[in-house]
Design a protein around this motif. Structure first.
Motif, short mmCIF file in Angstrom:
data_model
loop_
_atom_site.label_atom_id
_atom_site.label_comp_id
_atom_site.label_asym_id
_atom_site.label_seq_id
_atom_site.Cartn_x
_atom_site.Cartn_y
_atom_site.Cartn_z
N ARG A 26 0.84 -1.20 0.00
CA ARG A 26 0.00 0.00 0.00
C ARG A 26 0.87 1.25 0.00
O ARG A 26 1.93 1.27 0.59
N ALA A 206 -7.85 0.90 -5.84
CA ALA A 206 -7.99 -0.03 -4.71
C ALA A 206 -7.78 -1.46 -5.16
O ALA A 206 -7.11 -2.25 -4.49
N LEU A 211 -5.95 -1.47 -1.71
CA LEU A 211 -6.20 -0.35 -0.82
C LEU A 211 -7.65 -0.34 -0.32
O LEU A 211 -8.51 -0.96 -0.92
N THR A 212 -7.88 0.40 0.74
CA THR A 212 -9.25 0.69 1.11
C THR A 212 -9.75 1.81 0.19
O THR A 212 -8.93 2.55 -0.37
N GLU A 215 -8.22 5.16 1.20
CA GLU A 215 -6.82 5.31 0.82
C GLU A 215 -6.70 5.63 -0.67
O GLU A 215 -5.94 6.51 -1.08
N ALA A 216 -7.47 4.92 -1.47
CA ALA A 216 -7.41 5.12 -2.92
C ALA A 216 -7.78 6.55 -3.30
O ALA A 216 -7.13 7.17 -4.16
N TYR A 219 -4.86 8.95 -2.62
CA TYR A 219 -3.76 8.92 -3.58
C TYR A 219 -4.16 9.51 -4.93
O TYR A 219 -3.34 10.10 -5.63
#
Length: 256
Positions: A26, A206, A211-212, A215-216, A219
């Motif tokens: 990640r 993701a 990723l969750t 999180e995605a 980014y």
């Protein structure tokens, strides 16, 4: 299994470890620019009041409400239900153009049976909604939910009215050109379409790196900010395959 090497995602060289700087490949936590203005706004609603969760729903071109942003996934589910059954605090605020308060949802089971059942099932016992209005036209609603009965004070109601106005301005400022009265629906539809693009693109990120969804999204925003672009523009490029997910993820790793 201990000692087992992980290959990168499809298209990576054999044996390549798709590592973005944290366990599991990640990207590093905390990477990315500040939250979007609309997400910051709903978070402020939670921080400044006794409410547990907040979200914004916007009307699409057909006049149906759709979730635009929320502080928790659970509130998005209740918003989707409200849109489907056309009942609940948010729908009523949008239709009437006036704030709607349900200090104890259990007392409104006959008024909104489906909404109350789903909201209480998700752990909420209290709901409030404020309309988003522009030039005498409803464009959506600010949705507020709490896990315990909460009566908003006069100062909190004034504050939330002001935040609803800020949310309306944020939506209608999606495009920089002066706003014509007949362009209000176009602006809200653009905001909803942008959210759909970001949801799809972040899902691609993701899936690529495990990723969750949160999180995605971070980014995706980081990649866009680094290039001075809107996140929706990068999201569209990802969806159209003009930018590859690996490029976005690698960019996040370089910013460590």
């Amino acid at each position: 299994m201990a000692g087992r090497r992980r290959d990168g995602p499809r298209g990576s060289p054999p044996g390549h470890r798709h590592d973005h700087g944290s366990p599991g490949g990640r990207p590093p936590p905390g990477t990315g620019p500040p939250e979007s203005p609309r997400l910051r706004l709903v978070r402020r609603c939670v921080e400044l009041t006794g409410i547990d969760a907040a979200g914004v729903m916007l009307a699409n071109a057909r006049g149906s409400l759709r979730p635009a942003v929320a502080t928790k996934a659970r509130i998005t589910l209740t918003e989707l239900l409200q849109a489907q059954v056309r009942q609940g605090t948010c729908v009523e605020a949008y239709l009437t153009g006036a704030p709607v308060h349900a200090d104890a949802l259990a007392d409104h089971a006959q008024r909104w049976p489906a909404f109350v059942e789903v909201a209480r099932g998700a752990g909420y016992e209290n709901a409030h909604a404020f309309p988003l209005r522009a030039r005498q036209q409803s464009v959506g609603a600010l949705n507020l939910l709490s896990g315990r009965p909460v009566t908003l004070g006069e100062a909190e109601i004034k504050l939330l009215r002001a935040l609803a106005d800020v949310a309306t301005t944020a939506v209608l400022s999606w495009v920089r050109e002066p706003l014509a009265t007949d362009g209000i629906a176009t602006r809200t539809q653009a905001a909803l379409s942008g959210k759909a693009l970001v949801d799809t693109a972040s899902g691609m990120l993701a899936a690529t790196a495990g990723l969750t969804p949160q999180e995605a999204v971070r980014y995706l925003h980081a990649y866009a900010a680094h290039r001075g672009r809107r996140p929706t523009e990068i999201a569209e490029q990802l969806v159209r395959r003009r930018v590859q997910p690996d490029a976005v993820l690698a960019d996040a790793a370089q910013k460590r």
